[in-house]
Design a protein around this motif. Structure first.
Motif, PDB file in Angstrom:
ATOM      1  N   ASP A   1       5.432  -4.715   3.425  1.00 16.04           N
ATOM      2  CA  ASP A   1       5.456  -5.915   3.073  1.00 16.04           C
ATOM      3  C   ASP A   1       3.926  -6.129   2.276  1.00 16.04           C
ATOM      4  O   ASP A   1       4.065  -6.463   1.303  1.00 16.04           O
ATOM      5  CB  ASP A   1       6.220  -7.276   3.181  1.00 16.04           C
ATOM      6  N   ALA A   2       3.460  -6.021   3.427  1.00 18.31           N
ATOM      7  CA  ALA A   2       1.770  -6.255   2.686  1.00 18.31           C
ATOM      8  C   ALA A   2       1.743  -4.902   1.440  1.00 18.31           C
ATOM      9  O   ALA A   2       0.468  -5.304   0.734  1.00 18.31           O
ATOM     10  CB  ALA A   2       1.025  -6.195   3.966  1.00 18.31           C
ATOM     11  N   ILE A   3       1.683  -4.492   1.955  1.00 18.99           N
ATOM     12  CA  ILE A   3       1.445  -2.523   0.664  1.00 18.99           C
ATOM     13  C   ILE A   3       2.440  -2.798  -0.509  1.00 18.99           C
ATOM     14  O   ILE A   3       1.445  -3.027  -1.378  1.00 18.99           O
ATOM     15  CB  ILE A   3       1.677  -1.394   1.664  1.00 18.99           C
ATOM     16  N   SER A   4       4.056  -3.514  -0.488  1.00 20.15           N
ATOM     17  CA  SER A   4       4.303  -3.534  -1.394  1.00 20.15           C
ATOM     18  C   SER A   4       3.704  -4.523  -2.290  1.00 20.15           C
ATOM     19  O   SER A   4       3.100  -4.447  -3.257  1.00 20.15           O
ATOM     20  CB  SER A   4       5.458  -3.897  -1.214  1.00 20.15           C
ATOM     21  N   ASN A   5       3.101  -5.904  -1.941  1.00 23.52           N
ATOM     22  CA  ASN A   5       2.469  -6.573  -2.129  1.00 23.52           C
ATOM     23  C   ASN A   5       1.188  -6.530  -2.975  1.00 23.52           C
ATOM     24  O   ASN A   5       0.980  -7.077  -3.891  1.00 23.52           O
ATOM     25  CB  ASN A   5       1.868  -8.347  -1.358  1.00 23.52           C
ATOM     26  N   ALA A   6       0.576  -5.920  -2.573  1.00 25.63           N
ATOM     27  CA  ALA A   6      -0.891  -4.968  -3.021  1.00 25.63           C
ATOM     28  C   ALA A   6      -0.512  -3.877  -4.099  1.00 25.63           C
ATOM     29  O   ALA A   6      -0.942  -4.226  -5.291  1.00 25.63           O
ATOM     30  CB  ALA A   6      -1.733  -4.114  -2.351  1.00 25.63           C
ATOM     31  N   LEU A   7       0.322  -3.147  -4.283  1.00 26.90           N
ATOM     32  CA  LEU A   7       0.901  -2.066  -5.154  1.00 26.90           C
ATOM     33  C   LEU A   7       1.326  -3.154  -6.315  1.00 26.90           C
ATOM     34  O   LEU A   7       1.362  -2.742  -7.539  1.00 26.90           O
ATOM     35  CB  LEU A   7       1.900  -1.444  -4.520  1.00 26.90           C
ATOM     36  N   ASP A   8       2.267  -4.632  -5.905  1.00 27.79           N
ATOM     37  CA  ASP A   8       2.640  -5.642  -6.912  1.00 27.79           C
ATOM     38  C   ASP A   8       1.389  -6.203  -8.135  1.00 27.79           C
ATOM     39  O   ASP A   8       1.016  -6.041  -9.033  1.00 27.79           O
ATOM     40  CB  ASP A   8       3.399  -5.923  -6.529  1.00 27.79           C
ATOM     41  N   HIS A   9      -0.021  -6.415  -7.022  1.00 30.21           N
ATOM     42  CA  HIS A   9      -0.354  -7.069  -7.547  1.00 30.21           C
ATOM     43  C   HIS A   9      -1.357  -6.252  -8.244  1.00 30.21           C
ATOM     44  O   HIS A   9      -2.507  -6.478  -9.228  1.00 30.21           O
ATOM     45  CB  HIS A   9      -1.504  -7.334  -6.429  1.00 30.21           C
ATOM     46  N   TYR A  10      -1.697  -4.423  -7.819  1.00 32.63           N
ATOM     47  CA  TYR A  10      -2.451  -4.094  -9.199  1.00 32.63           C
ATOM     48  C   TYR A  10      -1.645  -3.413  -9.810  1.00 32.63           C
ATOM     49  O   TYR A  10      -2.485  -2.308 -10.040  1.00 32.63           O
ATOM     50  CB  TYR A  10      -3.263  -3.280  -7.804  1.00 32.63           C
ATOM     51  N   GLN A  11      -0.332  -3.646  -9.708  1.00 35.73           N
ATOM     52  CA  GLN A  11       0.372  -3.075 -10.661  1.00 35.73           C
ATOM     53  C   GLN A  11       0.267  -1.320 -10.950  1.00 35.73           C
ATOM     54  O   GLN A  11       0.598  -0.683 -11.483  1.00 35.73           O
ATOM     55  CB  GLN A  11       0.196  -3.289 -12.081  1.00 35.73           C
ATOM     56  N   ARG A  12       0.887  -0.763  -9.670  1.00 32.86           N
ATOM     57  CA  ARG A  12       0.450   0.372  -9.218  1.00 32.86           C
ATOM     58  C   ARG A  12       1.960   0.835  -8.786  1.00 32.86           C
ATOM     59  O   ARG A  12       2.995   0.827  -8.299  1.00 32.86           O
ATOM     60  CB  ARG A  12       0.117   0.922  -8.255  1.00 32.86           C
TER      61      ARG A  12
END
Length: 562
Positions: A253-264
């Motif tokens: 979840d934490a990794i996915s949140n970062a990917l969403d935040h940085y639009q990756r």
């Protein structure tokens, strides 16, 4: 049972939805909510290459909006059982401007109607509100037929038309179809009983050079998550998927949140070992749940987009209840790898290769090719006489993966070698205490570097030491042998740190993103501290340039961008 869902009274099902228990016991979790509230929400996990099935969802929406209750079946692809259920309302899948189906949630006021284990996740592209869910499975196979042909990719319409009105004979017929929804009806005497087993476009083996289309441009590199349970639970510092606590994120979840935040947008995932702490079955179950949620749920990928190799913590060389570097070897290699092989089989649906290697050829957007040869570097038995924790890549394991990708011949793909142990030391000054474990480096690192450079490898990625790492090495032939060309090539190296272990400096966790953007390899490094949000902290790039050997591309040194 109400709604005619008794096993002795086979209901006239309209649609069949596929599911599998990989994160929790799906049916009991939903029944518990249903008993408490009189209804529950069931999320639809769409396959990566599956269309949105709008015709099915619009039918359900239209009929339930008119006050009808629609009977469906829930097909467990693992056990092959079918449980009937009743739908009274739906949340219809919705596509964005680019045609990709977005993650959806039930109405905010009804979010507690979703079982807690995935209430806060972003797996689902559509939702069914159920008001009945049978306790027992029904006799389904042979008694129901396909009412319409499922939209199976790469199959001509003439072949699919033959499926209409065909009896569904057994679970294997459904398992081989790359879809999660079927329109069904009760079988009729004139229905065909022809057997239909389709060849799926998904990978069906650990070693394959078949191109895998990737929906996003980035490759996500994780390593050393160290999923842990029981007495070693604290070794993994994130919440496990099976644990309650929606306010605490899981690692994925934490990794996915970062990917969403940085639009990756991620198109493939690579995990370089140490999934567990002591190679226990419960730990592998936790790892499987997390990886499945990450790929099939959060990222919308299939298992063909995931590459995994073991680390030294994933091979149980001893029967000790704790991880001891000095423990004597007590089990044979076949038994030592048994839990990992069982995990691999359960995760992918096919067995691991003889040497636990994997090979994939990914095609990223824009036609960028990336070959990944992932090799097991944990073939060295652990014990007093074996430099426990030290790595070794059997040449057969290396050849097993690289031969599948035909690396002995020139190619246009970026060539990536993935393994658990280091090919170079990572510390400015290694501790003398690390001598007994060989400082974590593969004992055959120079040989592997020479073979990789000879085969045109551009990038080597690894884990083991829980430290983010970048390096570059040049490989040469040994001088006592005559060669027309001494230099074999240059390799850039990336260490992934640890994405989940508590045993790292400052309790920091890491993951990497890698992509090929035209003639450039880009690397983004992300860091979290003590379960905080992952943040990007460094960006590197390395151009791909014409090499000295024919038209072979070589990778230039890393350059820091930010």
């Amino acid at each position: 049972m109400s709604d005619g869902l008794s096993p002795s009274n086979t209901p006239a099902l309209r649609f069949l939805f596929r599911y599998r228990d990989l994160v929790a016991d799906t049916l009991p979790e939903h029944r518990a909510v249903l008993r408490e509230r009189g209804w529950c929400w069931w999320g639809w996990w769409k396959r990566p290459n599956e269309p949105g099935r709008t015709e099915v969802w619009e039918t359900l929406a239209r009929e339930t909006a008119a006050g009808q209750r629609v009977r469906i079946g829930l097909f467990h692809s693992g056990t092959g059982t079918v449980h009937p259920a009743v739908v009274e309302r739906v949340v219809v899948p919705r596509a964005d401007d680019l045609g990709s189906f977005v993650s959806l949630s039930p109405p905010e006021a009804e979010r507690d109607g979703v079982p807690a284990y995935y209430r806060s996740s972003r797996h689902s592209r559509g939702w069914l509100r159920l008001v009945a869910l049978a306790e027992e499975p029904i006799e389904f196979f042979g008694r129901f037929s396909l009412a319409s042909a499922p939209p199976l990719p790469h199959h001509p319409s003439s072949q699919l038309e033959r499926l209409v009105g065909k009896r569904i004979l057994d679970a294997d017929e459904l398992r081989t179809m790359d879809t999660t929804i079927w329109e069904v009806r009760p079988a009729q005497p004139a229905d065909s009983s022809e057997r239909f087993l389709t060849a799926s476009q998904r990978q069906d083996g650990a070693l394959s050079a078949e191109p895998v289309a990737c929906p996003g441009p980035w490759l996500l590199h994780l390593t050393d998550p160290h999923y842990a349970t029981g007495q070693f639970r604290r070794e993994h510092q994130w919440r496990l998927e099976a644990e309650d606590g929606a306010t605490r994120p899981t690692m994925v979840d934490a990794i996915s949140n970062a990917l969403d935040h940085y639009q990756r947008s991620v198109g493939a995932v690579l995990v370089t070992g140490d999934l567990t702490y002591v190679a226990a079955q419960d730990e592998f179950e936790a790892a499987r749940a997390g990886l499945f949620k990450l790929t099939n749920g959060l990222l919308g990928l299939g298992m063909e987009h995931l590459v995994v190799v073991p680390g030294n913590h994933d091979i149980a060389w001893t029967r000790s209840d704790s991880y001891e570097y000095a423990a004597p070897v007590e089990v044979a290699p076949a038994e030592a790898t048994a839990n990992y092989r069982s995990f691999f089989q359960a995760l992918y649906g096919y067995p691991a290769s003889p040497h636990l290697s994997m090979a994939r050829r990914f095609v990223f957007p824009g036609g960028n090719l990336v070959d990944v040869a992932a090799v097991n570097s944990s073939s060295l038995e652990q014990g007093r006489s074996f430099l426990a924790g030290m790595g070794r890549v059997q040449e057969a394991a290396y050849r097993e993966a690289t031969s599948a990708l035909a690396w002995s011949s020139p190619g246009s793909a970026l060539r990536m070698l993935a393994l658990h142990h280091h090919l170079a030391l990572t510390e400015d000054l290694e501790s003398p205490d690390e001598y007994a474990s060989g400082f974590g480096i593969a004992i055959d690192a120079p040989r592997i570097q020479r073979m990789a450079a000879h085969d045109g490898v551009h990038l080597a990625v690894h884990g083991h030491k829980h430290r983010a790492f970048v390096w570059r090495t040049e490989a040469y032939h040994l001088p006592e042998y005559n060669n027309e060309r001494w230099k074999l090539g240059s390799i850039n190296i990336v260490g992934g740190g640890s994405s989940g272990s508590i045993s790292s400096d400052g309790r920091r966790n890491f993951f990497n993103l890698i992509r090929v953007a035209g003639p450039v390899v880009e690397l983004e490094m992300y860091r979290s501290q003590q379960q905080g949000s992952f943040e990007r902290f460094m960006t590197w790039r390395a151009p791909l340039v014409s090499g000295a050997v024919g038209d072979r591309l070589e990778i230039a040194p890393w350059q820091v961008i930010s």
